[in-house]
Design a protein around this motif. Sequence first.
Motif, mmCIF file in Angstrom:
data_model
loop_
_atom_site.group_PDB
_atom_site.id
_atom_site.type_symbol
_atom_site.label_atom_id
_atom_site.label_comp_id
_atom_site.label_asym_id
_atom_site.label_seq_id
_atom_site.Cartn_x
_atom_site.Cartn_y
_atom_site.Cartn_z
ATOM 1 N N PRO A 148 5.264 20.227 -0.367
ATOM 2 C CA PRO A 148 6.167 19.077 -0.258
ATOM 3 C C PRO A 148 6.369 18.615 1.181
ATOM 4 O O PRO A 148 6.638 19.415 2.076
ATOM 5 C CB PRO A 148 7.468 19.605 -0.858
ATOM 6 C CG PRO A 148 7.032 20.652 -1.819
ATOM 7 C CD PRO A 148 5.844 21.312 -1.165
ATOM 8 N N GLY A 149 6.224 17.312 1.382
ATOM 9 C CA GLY A 149 6.463 16.713 2.684
ATOM 10 C C GLY A 149 5.268 16.664 3.599
ATOM 11 O O GLY A 149 5.312 15.998 4.633
ATOM 12 N N ILE A 150 4.169 17.339 3.254
ATOM 13 C CA ILE A 150 3.028 17.446 4.149
ATOM 14 C C ILE A 150 1.920 16.472 3.737
ATOM 15 O O ILE A 150 1.560 16.377 2.570
ATOM 16 C CB ILE A 150 2.489 18.890 4.176
ATOM 17 C CG1 ILE A 150 3.581 19.835 4.686
ATOM 18 C CG2 ILE A 150 1.241 18.991 5.047
ATOM 19 C CD1 ILE A 150 4.088 19.512 6.095
ATOM 20 N N TRP A 151 1.355 15.799 4.730
ATOM 21 C CA TRP A 151 0.335 14.771 4.503
ATOM 22 C C TRP A 151 -0.873 15.311 3.762
ATOM 23 O O TRP A 151 -1.353 16.426 4.015
ATOM 24 C CB TRP A 151 -0.122 14.185 5.830
ATOM 25 C CG TRP A 151 -1.177 13.122 5.687
ATOM 26 C CD1 TRP A 151 -0.976 11.797 5.450
ATOM 27 C CD2 TRP A 151 -2.596 13.306 5.746
ATOM 28 N NE1 TRP A 151 -2.174 11.132 5.358
ATOM 29 C CE2 TRP A 151 -3.197 12.034 5.531
ATOM 30 C CE3 TRP A 151 -3.423 14.408 5.949
ATOM 31 C CZ2 TRP A 151 -4.578 11.847 5.531
ATOM 32 C CZ3 TRP A 151 -4.801 14.225 5.938
ATOM 33 C CH2 TRP A 151 -5.367 12.956 5.731
ATOM 34 N N SER A 194 3.638 14.305 8.282
ATOM 35 C CA SER A 194 4.516 13.904 7.178
ATOM 36 C C SER A 194 3.751 13.079 6.143
ATOM 37 O O SER A 194 2.995 12.167 6.485
ATOM 38 C CB SER A 194 5.666 13.061 7.743
ATOM 39 O OG SER A 194 6.531 12.623 6.732
ATOM 40 N N TRP A 195 3.980 13.397 4.863
ATOM 41 C CA TRP A 195 3.217 12.716 3.826
ATOM 42 C C TRP A 195 3.607 11.255 3.686
ATOM 43 O O TRP A 195 4.707 10.833 4.047
ATOM 44 C CB TRP A 195 3.284 13.436 2.496
ATOM 45 C CG TRP A 195 4.634 13.581 1.802
ATOM 46 C CD1 TRP A 195 5.841 13.061 2.141
ATOM 47 C CD2 TRP A 195 4.856 14.353 0.613
ATOM 48 N NE1 TRP A 195 6.812 13.424 1.250
ATOM 49 C CE2 TRP A 195 6.237 14.230 0.287
ATOM 50 C CE3 TRP A 195 4.045 15.108 -0.225
ATOM 51 C CZ2 TRP A 195 6.809 14.845 -0.825
ATOM 52 C CZ3 TRP A 195 4.624 15.722 -1.334
ATOM 53 C CH2 TRP A 195 5.981 15.593 -1.616
ATOM 54 N N ARG A 196 2.666 10.469 3.173
ATOM 55 C CA ARG A 196 2.875 9.045 2.982
ATOM 56 C C ARG A 196 3.663 8.802 1.700
ATOM 57 O O ARG A 196 3.685 9.631 0.789
ATOM 58 C CB ARG A 196 1.513 8.336 2.893
ATOM 59 C CG ARG A 196 0.790 8.227 4.220
ATOM 60 C CD ARG A 196 1.339 7.096 5.068
ATOM 61 N NE ARG A 196 0.536 6.902 6.280
ATOM 62 C CZ ARG A 196 0.548 5.794 6.996
ATOM 63 N NH1 ARG A 196 1.302 4.767 6.649
ATOM 64 N NH2 ARG A 196 -0.199 5.694 8.082
ATOM 65 N N PRO A 197 4.294 7.609 1.595
ATOM 66 C CA PRO A 197 5.062 7.306 0.381
ATOM 67 C C PRO A 197 4.267 7.456 -0.903
ATOM 68 O O PRO A 197 4.796 7.953 -1.906
ATOM 69 C CB PRO A 197 5.501 5.856 0.609
ATOM 70 C CG PRO A 197 5.638 5.747 2.091
ATOM 71 C CD PRO A 197 4.511 6.583 2.640
ATOM 72 N N VAL A 198 2.995 7.041 -0.903
ATOM 73 C CA VAL A 198 2.229 7.115 -2.144
ATOM 74 C C VAL A 198 2.095 8.563 -2.616
ATOM 75 O O VAL A 198 2.177 8.850 -3.823
ATOM 76 C CB VAL A 198 0.843 6.453 -1.985
ATOM 77 C CG1 VAL A 198 -0.025 7.169 -0.953
ATOM 78 C CG2 VAL A 198 0.137 6.366 -3.329
ATOM 79 N N THR A 199 1.931 9.489 -1.693
ATOM 80 C CA THR A 199 1.847 10.898 -2.062
ATOM 81 C C THR A 199 3.201 11.411 -2.534
ATOM 82 O O THR A 199 3.300 12.113 -3.549
ATOM 83 C CB THR A 199 1.355 11.740 -0.868
ATOM 84 O OG1 THR A 199 0.144 11.181 -0.362
ATOM 85 C CG2 THR A 199 1.114 13.180 -1.279
#
Length: 435
Positions: A184-187, A311-316
């Motif tokens: 969670p939270g990682i690109w 940080s992960w993107r919104p789509v993920t």
Amino acid sequence: MSSSSPPHPVRSALRAARPRNARPPRIVLTSAAALLALSATLTPAANAEESTDAALEWYDATAETIAAAGAPTQSTNSRTWAIGWLSAARALGSPPADVNRRHFQDAALASAVHASLVALVPARAAELDAALSRTLGRIPDGPAEERGVAAGRQQARQVLASREGDGLDPASVNEAFPVPEPKPGIWQPTPPAYAAATQAGNRKARPFLLEKADRFRPGPPPAPGSRRYRSDLAEVRAYGAADSTVRTARQTETAAFWFGSSLTLYTEPLRVALARSQRPVAARASLVALFHVALVDTQIATSDTKYAYVSWRPVTAIRSAGSDGDPATSPDPDWTPLHVTPAHPDYPSGHNTYSGAAEEVLTALTGPRTAPFPLTSPTAPGVTRTYTDWRTLTLENVDARVWSGIHTRYADEVGVTLGRDVARHTLRNAGALFR
């Protein structure tokens, strides 16, 4: 430059404006801008509309060169701008007293930018040679032209040598970056291409003035499940979806307008500032140089922060909602953003670090407002918008990336702050560029 040469007007102004420990940065910048403006008294500035303006002529030549044969990486092209115009600003600083000043400066500016561009974009050598011939053809043969050409070429050689091996070539900028372990939270690579991460190498490049890439690194993004995380993700989920029912036509247009390259989109605003400046040509060249020096350093700082936090993107996040431990969210595996997500982490938004830095430099050196000017965008054909200040461009960039569905608002807002911080640092330390 000999020890007996008169001081460079921009260097002198910035040296006088160096911050004292007791003065806050904003006051320092205001003072620096005021002193830079006072340099206009050193040389009367020709009205750009009354005669051929060598600064605008070579600004356009630089823009055309980058557009036609520039590098595939934005930071590499920013570097090209910075090198060419820093060379010009240095060459213009101390015209000999015994020659025609205007003739010397036109020859020096043209020769500095020409030599830099030919070295960095050799595919455009023929076009650049023709442009140089046109500029020099307007200047009477003699010592002013000869010494201007020599000064421009000398400064170009020196600046090019100083930036050799700085890590801003395309291969270094796009060095391989391993995909992090999913959590969670990682690109993670994003649809539809699921491409490898780009621009990771920017963080290792050598800045112009930053002591180190993480000099202004912000704190981490909001943790998954936190109130800010949830509210911002809900916003982009609603307003950034390809099939959004709440995003207005104007918001959709704004997202499209600012979707393209920041370097491309800000080429015209900077040209407007250059064309409307009544400062002497040395100060005007320095405006272009400082703008792009700040933007190179900003892109390095942006990459540092992006790959520090991955940080992960919104789509993920939206397609994986619920995996972040927040029971209030539910996954939407079919959610698709309005625009394709770029292949690098969310935090901070690179468009907004760029806009924040651009706004800071333009405001400090030209003032916050200008007469109305039109702006078009290659990603919004047929749309023309009119602006009267630099701040509005920044505000639209913040909203646009949310409405495109590719950034969270906190990534946008922190990006603006980071860009402004780096630009202020550039302006505070600009004297070092002209030594």
